[in-house]
Write an enzyme that holds these catalytic residues in place. Structure first.
Site, mmCIF file in Angstrom:
data_model
loop_
_atom_site.group_PDB
_atom_site.id
_atom_site.type_symbol
_atom_site.label_atom_id
_atom_site.label_comp_id
_atom_site.label_asym_id
_atom_site.label_seq_id
_atom_site.Cartn_x
_atom_site.Cartn_y
_atom_site.Cartn_z
ATOM 1 C CE LYS A 79 -3.908 2.025 2.594
ATOM 2 N NZ LYS A 79 -4.871 1.825 3.675
ATOM 3 C CB SER A 154 -8.188 3.547 2.583
ATOM 4 O OG SER A 154 -7.405 2.986 3.621
ATOM 5 C CB SER A 178 -8.588 0.738 5.551
ATOM 6 O OG SER A 178 -9.346 1.878 5.291
#
Ligand code: GLN
Length: 485
Positions: A79, A154, A178
């Protein structure tokens, strides 16, 4: 089985047995990125040459008989919220579009030590604020099961990369859901560890009392091995806990005898979609058939979790994001007359709408006169939520619930309605407020072939229990055949 369809354990075995080299494995995933990512759009940057070079080094070490790390030669997607030395870290924001960190995050250092090979950085909602990855300043990621649907967020890029077989493993972060929500939407396994289990050093901060880094994988065992690689004490993060990390990978296959699973009415009320309800009920039957007992519990304060979270998280965000002033980090406007003007224009031009909304909410909740009424009250609610869990875990080993009320929504469906978007975290947020670990494991498919996840929550530092419980379901079923309609 194609290389990209294999689990981390299978890939490690084929390297051990000399059937596959790390170079072949990394190349296969790079090819899959080439084949699928123009449609899925999970990656913000790919590093093919470096990845192949690192794979070659692993292969050389294997032939030299050298001792290797836990995940040597296995590819991963990161990420874009974790600092990577010399490699751009955007956090999904125009503010950090050209930010090249001078150091690696603790997690990245640990990953390098484990021998894992980064394929590149993946998309996310700007500063991890969102539930659909639509808040990225750069691109919209599609759900690999149906690209018209959102991958969740996210950590949408992390989930989509694994769900599309473009990586067997990925790293996500979870402040309010997330990791678990996108894992559920994309049919992968995702774990939010206990607060303090994994160091946040080098993680771009969103809400510091809630943020945790965690593993995502195409099977439970892969997630367990990945957490083992990244967990543990780090003196550079004062919230990192100094307690031993068990070998999750060794114990993951051991079923839990006499498992007591708590189920709370509060998780099965209004708003829960029929398909998710059915899938979760089916999964409880699978546990029953393995000797588990389902016990009713109550989490009376969970109904306040979303409200408390949307005061605490934005308050912390408003403070954390004050550092982006056009001087210390990131973007600076070209049009300004004086310094104050420069601050305002830099922030105004580089932050997206959702980030601005959070900064305004948080600044308001912390302002004098409102602090006690909003922020302090939210902290009190947070304590009550934790107490509910403490009481529940006196009676049960784990708590089972939906991850989300419905399978992946369509791209654009909720983007104009922030409140509806916030409510998509209704089942995941409590664990963050209480600091507890939670895992999302795929348990079925909706009528239109979108994955559905089950959430299992555990007491602090009992990640091991969650992996084992999730594995019990995974071992017993092929979730892709469990279609509800
Ligand atoms: N969707 C939640 C939010 O927008 C949670 C985000 C997260 O866990 N990073 O804040």
């Amino acid at each position: 089985m194609s290389i990209v369809g294999k689990t981390t354990g299978e890939l490690l075995d084929s390297m051990n047995q000399g059937e596959l080299s790390s170079v072949e494995i990394v190349q296969a995933f790079l090819d899959e990125i080439g084949r699928r990512d123009n449609e899925v759009n999970a990656f913000l940057s790919v590093r093919p040459e470096k990845a192949l070079e690192e794979a070659k080094e692993v292969d050389q070490k294997i032939s030299a008989g050298e001792q290797l790390g836990l995940l040597a030669g296995i590819p991963i997607a990161l990420k874009d919220v974790l600092c990577t030395e010399g490699e751009t870290t955007t956090c999904g924001s125009k503010m950090l579009e050209n930010f090249v960190p001078p150091y690696d995050a603790h997690v990245v250092q640990r990953l390098k030590k484990s021998g894992v090979i980064s394929l590149g950085k993946v998309n996310m909602d700007e500063f991890a604020m969102g539930s659909s990855t639509e808040n990225s300043a750069f691109k919209t990621t599609g759900n690999p099961w149906n690209v018209e649907h959102a991958p969740g967020g996210s950590s949408g890029g992390s989930a989509a990369a694994v769900g599309a077989n473009m990586a067997p493993l990925s790293i996500g972060t979870d402040t309010g859901g997330s990791i678990r929500q996108p894992a559920s939407f994309c049919g992968v396994v995702g774990m939010k560890p206990t607060y303090g289990r994994v160091s946040r050093y080098g993680l771009v901060a969103f809400a510091s009392s809630l943020d945790q880094v965690g593993p995502m994988a195409n099977d439970v065992s892969g997630a367990a091995t990945l957490l083992e690689a990244i967990a543990g004490h780090d003196h550079r993060d004062s919230t990192s806990i100094n307690c031993p990390v068990p070998s999750y990978s060794d114990s993951v296959d051991k079923p839990l005898e006499g498992l007591k699973i708590g189920v709370a009415d509060e998780h099965f009320g209004e708003g829960l979609g029929d398909e998710v309800r059915k899938s979760v009920e089916n999964s409880l039957d699978v546990y029953r058939s393995q000797g588990a007992k389902i016990v009713n519990i109550s989490l009376p304060h969970s109904k306040y979790a979303v409200a408390a979270y949307y005061l605490i998280a934005p308050s912390e965000a408003s403070s954390n994001l004050a550092r982006y002033d056009g001087v210390h980090y990131g973007y600076r406007t070209e049009n300004f007359d004086n310094m104050i003007d420069m601050y305002a224009a830099s922030r105004g031009e580089a932050f997206g709408d959702e980030v601005k909304r959070r900064i305004m909410l948080g600044t308001y909740a912390l302002s004098s006169g409102y602090y006690d009424a909003y922020y302090l009250k939210a902290l009190k609610v947070r304590r009550l939520i934790r107490q509910d869990f403490d009481q529940a875990f006196e009676k049960v080993d784990v708590i089972a619930s939906p991850v989300t009320a419905s399978p992946a929504f369509k791209i654009g469906e909720l983007s104009d309605d922030p409140l509806a978007m916030y409510l998509s975290d209704i089942y995941t947020i409590s664990a963050n407020l209480a600091g507890l670990p939670g895992i999302s494991v795929p348990v079925g498919l909706s009528g239109n072939d979108l994955p559905i996840g089950l959430q299992l929550l555990g007491p602090a530092f009992e990640e091991d229990r969650l992996f084992r419980a999730a594995r019990m379901f995974e071992k017993e079923t092929d979730w892709k055949t469990l279609k509800v309609s």
